[in-house]
Design a protein around this motif. Structure first.
Motif, PDB file in Angstrom:
ATOM      1  N   SER A  15      -1.929  17.639   5.318  1.00  0.00           N
ATOM      2  CA  SER A  15      -1.014  18.051   4.244  1.00  0.00           C
ATOM      3  C   SER A  15       0.027  16.945   3.980  1.00  0.00           C
ATOM      4  CB  SER A  15      -0.320  19.361   4.616  1.00  0.00           C
ATOM      5  OG  SER A  15       0.580  19.175   5.700  1.00  0.00           O
ATOM      6  N   TRP A  16       0.416  16.270   5.030  1.00  0.00           N
ATOM      7  CA  TRP A  16       1.348  15.131   4.873  1.00  0.00           C
ATOM      8  C   TRP A  16       0.695  14.034   4.041  1.00  0.00           C
ATOM      9  CZ3 TRP A  16       1.448  10.506   8.405  1.00  0.00           C
ATOM     10  CH2 TRP A  16       2.577   9.716   8.199  1.00  0.00           C
ATOM     11  N   LEU A  17      -0.563  13.761   4.321  1.00  0.00           N
ATOM     12  CA  LEU A  17      -1.279  12.722   3.572  1.00  0.00           C
ATOM     13  C   LEU A  17      -1.452  13.124   2.108  1.00  0.00           C
ATOM     14  CD1 LEU A  17      -4.083  11.827   6.169  1.00  0.00           C
ATOM     15  CD2 LEU A  17      -1.978  10.568   5.694  1.00  0.00           C
ATOM     16  N   ALA A  18      -1.583  14.445   1.884  1.00  0.00           N
ATOM     17  CA  ALA A  18      -1.795  14.944   0.514  1.00  0.00           C
ATOM     18  C   ALA A  18      -0.483  15.047  -0.255  1.00  0.00           C
ATOM     19  CB  ALA A  18      -2.486  16.303   0.569  1.00  0.00           C
ATOM     20  N   GLY A  19       0.634  14.874   0.443  1.00  0.00           N
ATOM     21  CA  GLY A  19       1.926  14.916  -0.241  1.00  0.00           C
ATOM     22  C   GLY A  19       2.522  16.297  -0.370  1.00  0.00           C
ATOM     23  N   TYR A  68       0.860  -1.187   0.000  1.00  0.00           N
ATOM     24  CA  TYR A  68       0.000   0.000   0.000  1.00  0.00           C
ATOM     25  C   TYR A  68       0.893   1.232   0.000  1.00  0.00           C
ATOM     26  CZ  TYR A  68      -3.667  -3.241   1.460  1.00  0.00           C
ATOM     27  OH  TYR A  68      -4.548  -4.283   1.518  1.00  0.00           O
ATOM     28  N   SER A  69       0.365   2.284  -0.551  1.00  0.00           N
ATOM     29  CA  SER A  69       1.106   3.553  -0.533  1.00  0.00           C
ATOM     30  C   SER A  69       1.158   4.094   0.885  1.00  0.00           C
ATOM     31  CB  SER A  69       0.427   4.576  -1.447  1.00  0.00           C
ATOM     32  OG  SER A  69       0.369   4.084  -2.757  1.00  0.00           O
ATOM     33  N   ALA A  70       2.213   4.831   1.156  1.00  0.00           N
ATOM     34  CA  ALA A  70       2.343   5.478   2.469  1.00  0.00           C
ATOM     35  C   ALA A  70       2.837   6.903   2.251  1.00  0.00           C
ATOM     36  CB  ALA A  70       3.335   4.706   3.337  1.00  0.00           C
ATOM     37  N   PRO A  71       2.493   7.806   3.151  1.00  0.00           N
ATOM     38  CA  PRO A  71       3.003   9.173   3.025  1.00  0.00           C
ATOM     39  C   PRO A  71       4.514   9.220   3.271  1.00  0.00           C
ATOM     40  CG  PRO A  71       1.733   8.906   5.041  1.00  0.00           C
ATOM     41  CD  PRO A  71       1.620   7.621   4.304  1.00  0.00           C
ATOM     42  N   ALA A  72       5.111  10.329   2.899  1.00  0.00           N
ATOM     43  CA  ALA A  72       6.577  10.424   2.858  1.00  0.00           C
ATOM     44  C   ALA A  72       7.216  10.288   4.234  1.00  0.00           C
ATOM     45  CB  ALA A  72       6.977  11.747   2.239  1.00  0.00           C
ATOM     46  N   ARG A  73       8.341   9.577   4.269  1.00  0.00           N
ATOM     47  CA  ARG A  73       9.132   9.451   5.505  1.00  0.00           C
ATOM     48  C   ARG A  73      10.026  10.665   5.713  1.00  0.00           C
ATOM     49  NH1 ARG A  73      11.895  10.248   9.025  1.00  0.00           N
ATOM     50  NH2 ARG A  73      13.261   8.884  10.248  1.00  0.00           N
ATOM     51  N   ASP A  74      10.539  11.234   4.625  1.00  0.00           N
ATOM     52  CA  ASP A  74      11.573  12.269   4.794  1.00  0.00           C
ATOM     53  C   ASP A  74      11.051  13.525   5.493  1.00  0.00           C
ATOM     54  OD1 ASP A  74      10.009  12.845   2.595  1.00  0.00           O
ATOM     55  OD2 ASP A  74      11.617  13.814   1.471  1.00  0.00           O
ATOM     56  N   VAL A  75       9.775  13.835   5.328  1.00  0.00           N
ATOM     57  CA  VAL A  75       9.237  15.027   5.996  1.00  0.00           C
ATOM     58  C   VAL A  75       8.516  14.665   7.297  1.00  0.00           C
ATOM     59  CG1 VAL A  75       9.002  16.357   3.861  1.00  0.00           C
ATOM     60  CG2 VAL A  75       7.090  14.927   4.640  1.00  0.00           C
ATOM     61  N   PHE A  76       8.560  13.392   7.660  1.00  0.00           N
ATOM     62  CA  PHE A  76       7.788  12.946   8.823  1.00  0.00           C
ATOM     63  C   PHE A  76       8.168  13.633  10.144  1.00  0.00           C
ATOM     64  CE2 PHE A  76       7.056  10.144  12.470  1.00  0.00           C
ATOM     65  CZ  PHE A  76       5.674  10.081  12.435  1.00  0.00           C
ATOM     66  N   PRO A  77       9.439  13.997  10.367  1.00  0.00           N
ATOM     67  CA  PRO A  77       9.742  14.619  11.661  1.00  0.00           C
ATOM     68  C   PRO A  77       8.812  15.784  12.031  1.00  0.00           C
ATOM     69  CG  PRO A  77      11.770  14.015  10.595  1.00  0.00           C
ATOM     70  CD  PRO A  77      10.670  13.718   9.604  1.00  0.00           C
ATOM     71  N   ALA A  78       8.442  16.597  11.051  1.00  0.00           N
ATOM     72  CA  ALA A  78       7.524  17.709  11.358  1.00  0.00           C
ATOM     73  C   ALA A  78       6.172  17.173  11.822  1.00  0.00           C
ATOM     74  CB  ALA A  78       7.359  18.596  10.127  1.00  0.00           C
TER      75      ALA A  78
END
Lengths: 178, 171
Positions: free
Chosen positions: B146-150, B31-41
């Motif tokens: 916004s994270w979910l929307a990319g 399954y698709s997942a939202p980005a890891r690289d911006v996850f800290p925020a």
């Protein structure tokens, strides 16, 4: 004769079923209470007992403590020792702007009856003592016992006991505690 | 026994056998997942709103949030900053929650995010012991959406990472 015996057996079965249904115990809660151990010798059950323990294990409304608290715990003077901090004032404010103040007794204990203050979480708290006010850095989201999150030693799942200041400082002498 | 009955019997047996068989051990569903690289925020927001030690900062939770002000990986408490290992552990825990719905939301550019249980529970729109942890439309909620929307809303994440008592909330 056999019919009568069968009737008694049926009644016994119904009674046993009812007893097992009605005698609802919470084994998790029971284990939590048992784990607290016995009372400290010489300290009567009451406002001064069991400092540093999770008060709502017994005082959440389902016993064995009679009083029901919404928030309760123990405040210590410093991070490195378990010297209780009497006469501190705890200021609570919840997400609905409801405020409440309560003081610590000579054991460092404080407790709020749920009839006096039933906060809407999250809940923020400051400790005030001697003109100094120290806020707890994170809000409380559901837990009524300080000691559920604040137990020693501090580590990955605990912030350590509740204290006013991290470093040893000179506090006014405490006169007895009974 | 007629020939028709035998055929039907064989078909029924094979159908029953296939109905009870488990998927192959090497089958993977992605399954698709939202980005890891911006996850800290986002992790900072979740740490403040969900990750207290009495809620999702508890090691028994499947959605475990690690943060400097809650559950730690190393044996420290309340000091320093959230480490990359902690962000990574939180990320893995978060994307493992309801992955099918999460993937659908991500694949559709963040449309109907309330399909994902983390959003619906966080907003308190379904049963949640922690009630409303992120109010819909407020910075914490906007950050997650916004994270979910990319397209991460960094300002919302910064604002949402602080959870202030009512009297000191900025006007």
């Amino acid at each position: 004769m056999a019919r009568r015996a069968l009737g008694k057996l049926a009644i016994a079965c119904v009674a046993w079923s009812l007893a097992s249904v009605c005698g609802c115990q919470d084994p998790v809660r029971d284990n939590r209470v048992d784990a607290l151990g016995p009372e400290e010798p010489g300290v009567p059950v009451g406002p001064l007992h069991r400092p540093g323990q999770p008060c709502l294990a017994c005082h959440a409304g389902d016993g064995p403590g009679d009083s029901v608290f919404s928030q309760a715990g123990t405040v210590y003077k410093t991070s490195d020792r378990l010297d209780p901090l009497p006469d501190a004032i705890l200021h609570f404010i919840d997400s609905a702007h409801q405020e409440f103040m309560v003081g610590t007794n000579c054991a460092g204990n404080f407790f709020i009856d749920e009839r006096d203050y039933a906060p809407s979480y999250p809940l923020w708290v400051n400790i005030e003592f001697g003109g100094v006010t120290i806020p707890m850095s994170t809000p409380i989201f559901r837990e009524g016992s300080c000691a559920t999150c604040h137990f020693d030693p501090p580590g990955r799942t605990s912030a350590g006991h509740v204290y006013l200041v991290p470093a040893p400082v000179t506090f006014p002498p405490t006169v007895g505690c009974q | 026994m007629t020939r028709t009955k035998v055929v039907v019997g064989v078909w029924a047996l094979s159908f029953a056998a296939s109905a009870c068989s488990s998927p192959p051990a090497d089958q993977r569903t992605l399954y698709s997942a939202p980005a890891r690289d911006v996850f800290p925020a986002v992790g900072d927001v979740l740490g403040s709103h969900c990750g207290s030690l009495d809620c999702h900062g508890h090691p028994a939770r499947n959605m475990r949030i690690y943060a400097y002000n809650g559950l730690r990986i190393a044996d420290v408490s309340g000091t320093g900053t959230t480490t990359d290992a902690e962000y990574d552990a939180s990320y893995q825990a978060v994307i493992a929650i309801d992955p099918e719905a999460l993937g659908a939301v991500v694949d559709e550019g963040g449309e109907r995010p309330e399909r994902w249980i983390v959003v619906s529970k966080g907003r308190g729109s379904e049963a949640h012991k922690g009630h409303t942890a992120m109010v819909a439309g407020e910075p914490a909620d906007l950050c997650v959406l916004s994270w979910l929307a990319g397209v991460l809303d960094e300002e919302a994440c910064i604002a949402g990472a602080e959870i202030l008592p009512p009297e000191t909330e900025p006007k």
